[in-house]
Design a protein around this motif. Structure first.
Motif, PDB file in Angstrom:
ATOM      1  N   UNK A  60       0.958  -0.976  -0.028  1.00 24.78           N
ATOM      2  CA  UNK A  60       0.178   0.024  -0.782  1.00 24.78           C
ATOM      3  C   UNK A  60       0.895   1.172   0.027  1.00 24.78           C
ATOM      4  N   UNK A  61       1.864   1.622   1.192  1.00 24.41           N
ATOM      5  CA  UNK A  61       2.954   2.333   1.033  1.00 24.41           C
ATOM      6  C   UNK A  61       3.503   2.879   0.190  1.00 24.41           C
ATOM      7  N   UNK A  62       4.375   1.605  -0.999  1.00 20.28           N
ATOM      8  CA  UNK A  62       4.490   1.789  -2.040  1.00 20.28           C
ATOM      9  C   UNK A  62       3.840   1.879  -3.235  1.00 20.28           C
ATOM     10  N   UNK A  63       2.797   2.032  -3.998  1.00 20.28           N
ATOM     11  CA  UNK A  63       1.300   2.084  -4.675  1.00 20.28           C
ATOM     12  C   UNK A  63       0.700   3.140  -4.638  1.00 20.28           C
ATOM     13  N   UNK A  64       0.772   3.785  -3.330  1.00 22.71           N
ATOM     14  CA  UNK A  64       0.094   5.215  -3.283  1.00 22.71           C
ATOM     15  C   UNK A  64       0.603   6.128  -2.939  1.00 22.71           C
ATOM     16  N   UNK A  65       1.770   6.293  -3.377  1.00 21.37           N
ATOM     17  CA  UNK A  65       2.843   7.212  -3.134  1.00 21.37           C
ATOM     18  C   UNK A  65       1.695   9.201  -3.382  1.00 21.37           C
ATOM     19  N   UNK A  66       1.716   9.608  -1.724  1.00 21.70           N
ATOM     20  CA  UNK A  66       1.250  10.496  -1.984  1.00 21.70           C
ATOM     21  C   UNK A  66       2.739  11.563  -2.575  1.00 21.70           C
ATOM     22  N   UNK A  67       3.230  11.912  -2.304  1.00 19.81           N
ATOM     23  CA  UNK A  67       3.780  12.342  -2.222  1.00 19.81           C
ATOM     24  C   UNK A  67       5.034  12.028  -3.902  1.00 19.81           C
ATOM     25  N   UNK A  68       4.595  12.879  -5.043  1.00 19.87           N
ATOM     26  CA  UNK A  68       5.223  12.434  -6.243  1.00 19.87           C
ATOM     27  C   UNK A  68       6.558  13.134  -6.647  1.00 19.87           C
ATOM     28  N   UNK A  69       7.131  13.960  -5.598  1.00 21.82           N
ATOM     29  CA  UNK A  69       8.149  14.534  -5.913  1.00 21.82           C
ATOM     30  C   UNK A  69       9.000  14.717  -4.643  1.00 21.82           C
ATOM     31  N   UNK A  70      10.578  13.563  -4.936  1.00 17.41           N
ATOM     32  CA  UNK A  70      11.024  14.131  -3.340  1.00 17.41           C
ATOM     33  C   UNK A  70      11.954  15.154  -3.841  1.00 17.41           C
ATOM     34  N   UNK A  71      12.582  15.323  -2.203  1.00 18.81           N
ATOM     35  CA  UNK A  71      13.269  16.065  -1.185  1.00 18.81           C
ATOM     36  C   UNK A  71      14.339  16.307  -3.086  1.00 18.81           C
ATOM     37  N   UNK A  72      14.472  17.921  -2.563  1.00 19.37           N
ATOM     38  CA  UNK A  72      15.325  18.172  -4.608  1.00 19.37           C
ATOM     39  C   UNK A  72      16.148  18.005  -3.421  1.00 19.37           C
ATOM     40  N   UNK A  73      17.821  17.846  -4.588  1.00 19.20           N
ATOM     41  CA  UNK A  73      19.297  18.165  -4.234  1.00 19.20           C
ATOM     42  C   UNK A  73      19.498  18.746  -4.856  1.00 19.20           C
ATOM     43  N   UNK A  74      20.805  19.298  -4.628  1.00 22.19           N
ATOM     44  CA  UNK A  74      22.197  20.540  -5.840  1.00 22.19           C
ATOM     45  C   UNK A  74      23.464  19.427  -6.544  1.00 22.19           C
ATOM     46  N   UNK A  75      23.984  19.666  -7.424  1.00 17.55           N
ATOM     47  CA  UNK A  75      25.190  18.527  -7.764  1.00 17.55           C
ATOM     48  C   UNK A  75      26.079  19.440  -7.711  1.00 17.55           C
ATOM     49  N   UNK A  76      27.175  19.188  -6.833  1.00 21.13           N
ATOM     50  CA  UNK A  76      27.881  19.897  -6.202  1.00 21.13           C
ATOM     51  C   UNK A  76      29.017  20.143  -7.805  1.00 21.13           C
ATOM     52  N   UNK A  77      29.212  18.897  -8.345  1.00 24.14           N
ATOM     53  CA  UNK A  77      29.964  19.079  -9.295  1.00 24.14           C
ATOM     54  C   UNK A  77      29.063  18.340 -10.683  1.00 24.14           C
ATOM     55  N   UNK A  78      30.097  19.311 -11.451  1.00 22.41           N
ATOM     56  CA  UNK A  78      29.388  18.176 -13.178  1.00 22.41           C
ATOM     57  C   UNK A  78      29.615  16.165 -12.964  1.00 22.41           C
ATOM     58  N   UNK A  79      28.277  16.436 -13.497  1.00 24.69           N
ATOM     59  CA  UNK A  79      28.412  14.544 -12.902  1.00 24.69           C
ATOM     60  C   UNK A  79      27.393  14.787 -14.524  1.00 24.69           C
ATOM     61  N   UNK A  80      28.292  13.282 -14.868  1.00 25.34           N
ATOM     62  CA  UNK A  80      28.007  12.389 -16.072  1.00 25.34           C
ATOM     63  C   UNK A  80      27.272  10.949 -16.684  1.00 25.34           C
ATOM     64  N   UNK A  81      26.164  11.050 -16.341  1.00 24.98           N
ATOM     65  CA  UNK A  81      25.407   9.697 -16.797  1.00 24.98           C
ATOM     66  C   UNK A  81      25.242   9.274 -17.886  1.00 24.98           C
ATOM     67  N   UNK A  82      25.652   7.949 -18.190  1.00 21.83           N
ATOM     68  CA  UNK A  82      24.921   7.431 -19.269  1.00 21.83           C
ATOM     69  C   UNK A  82      23.888   6.473 -19.019  1.00 21.83           C
ATOM     70  N   UNK A  83      22.808   7.013 -20.366  1.00 20.06           N
ATOM     71  CA  UNK A  83      21.849   5.650 -20.558  1.00 20.06           C
ATOM     72  C   UNK A  83      21.479   5.784 -21.487  1.00 20.06           C
ATOM     73  N   UNK A  84      20.996   4.352 -21.751  1.00 17.35           N
ATOM     74  CA  UNK A  84      20.357   4.283 -23.547  1.00 17.35           C
ATOM     75  C   UNK A  84      21.281   4.114 -23.747  1.00 17.35           C
ATOM     76  N   UNK A  85      23.140   4.111 -23.895  1.00 18.71           N
ATOM     77  CA  UNK A  85      23.842   4.772 -25.069  1.00 18.71           C
ATOM     78  C   UNK A  85      23.559   5.606 -24.893  1.00 18.71           C
ATOM     79  N   UNK A  86      23.451   6.921 -23.983  1.00 23.58           N
ATOM     80  CA  UNK A  86      24.197   8.354 -24.333  1.00 23.58           C
ATOM     81  C   UNK A  86      24.209   8.802 -22.683  1.00 23.58           C
ATOM     82  N   UNK A  87      25.324   9.602 -23.525  1.00 24.16           N
ATOM     83  CA  UNK A  87      25.640  10.292 -22.339  1.00 24.16           C
ATOM     84  C   UNK A  87      25.373  11.881 -21.967  1.00 24.16           C
ATOM     85  N   UNK A  88      24.850  12.260 -20.615  1.00 22.24           N
ATOM     86  CA  UNK A  88      23.960  13.299 -20.257  1.00 22.24           C
ATOM     87  C   UNK A  88      25.024  13.834 -19.350  1.00 22.24           C
TER      88      UNK A  88
END
Length: 122
Positions: A60-88
């Motif tokens: 019930x707690x998993x599928x009834x999420x009442x908080x749709x957006x989590x707590x915000x975070x700030x990136x402390x340095x440039x980060x590169x993420x690879x997803x589906x063969x592309x780098x962001x």
């Protein structure tokens, strides 16, 4: 409204609606709880002896999420993420928000949980 009242109420509403829809699960949870409460009393230590009830609460707690957006975070340095063969690139000092609803629903289908046989019968 006191903090947490609305989220607690919404989660309970969802849980009640879910057990009303899936009466066979409600019956199994009730049977499990009645078996553990032989003298009619209940305490939180008994929850450890109720695997189906615990699974129900977690689901019930998993599928009834009442908080749709989590707590915000700030990136402390440039980060590169690879997803589906592309780098962001996520630039330094960029705000990041988490889609909690997606995390809770990822790879979820009704047949994987609520329509599954419990103890071999439905």
């Amino acid at each position: 409204i006191i903090a947490g009242t609305d989220t607690t109420s919404s989660t309970l509403d969802f849980g009640i609606a879910l057990t009303a829809k899936y009466g066979y699960i409600q019956a199994k949870i009730r049977k499990e709880l009645l078996n553990i409460m032989k003298d009619g009393s209940f305490n939180l230590k008994m929850v450890h002896s109720c695997p189906l009830f615990r699974a129900y609460v977690h689901e019930v707690l998993r599928i009834s999420s009442v908080a749709y957006i989590g707590v915000g975070h700030v990136v402390d340095e440039d980060k590169y993420i690879e997803y589906n063969g592309r780098e962001y690139k996520i630039p330094k000092q960029r705000s990041i928000l988490t889609n909690m609803n997606y995390i809770h629903q990822y790879n979820y289908s009704e047949s994987s949980t609520w329509n599954k046989d419990i103890d071999g019968d439905k």
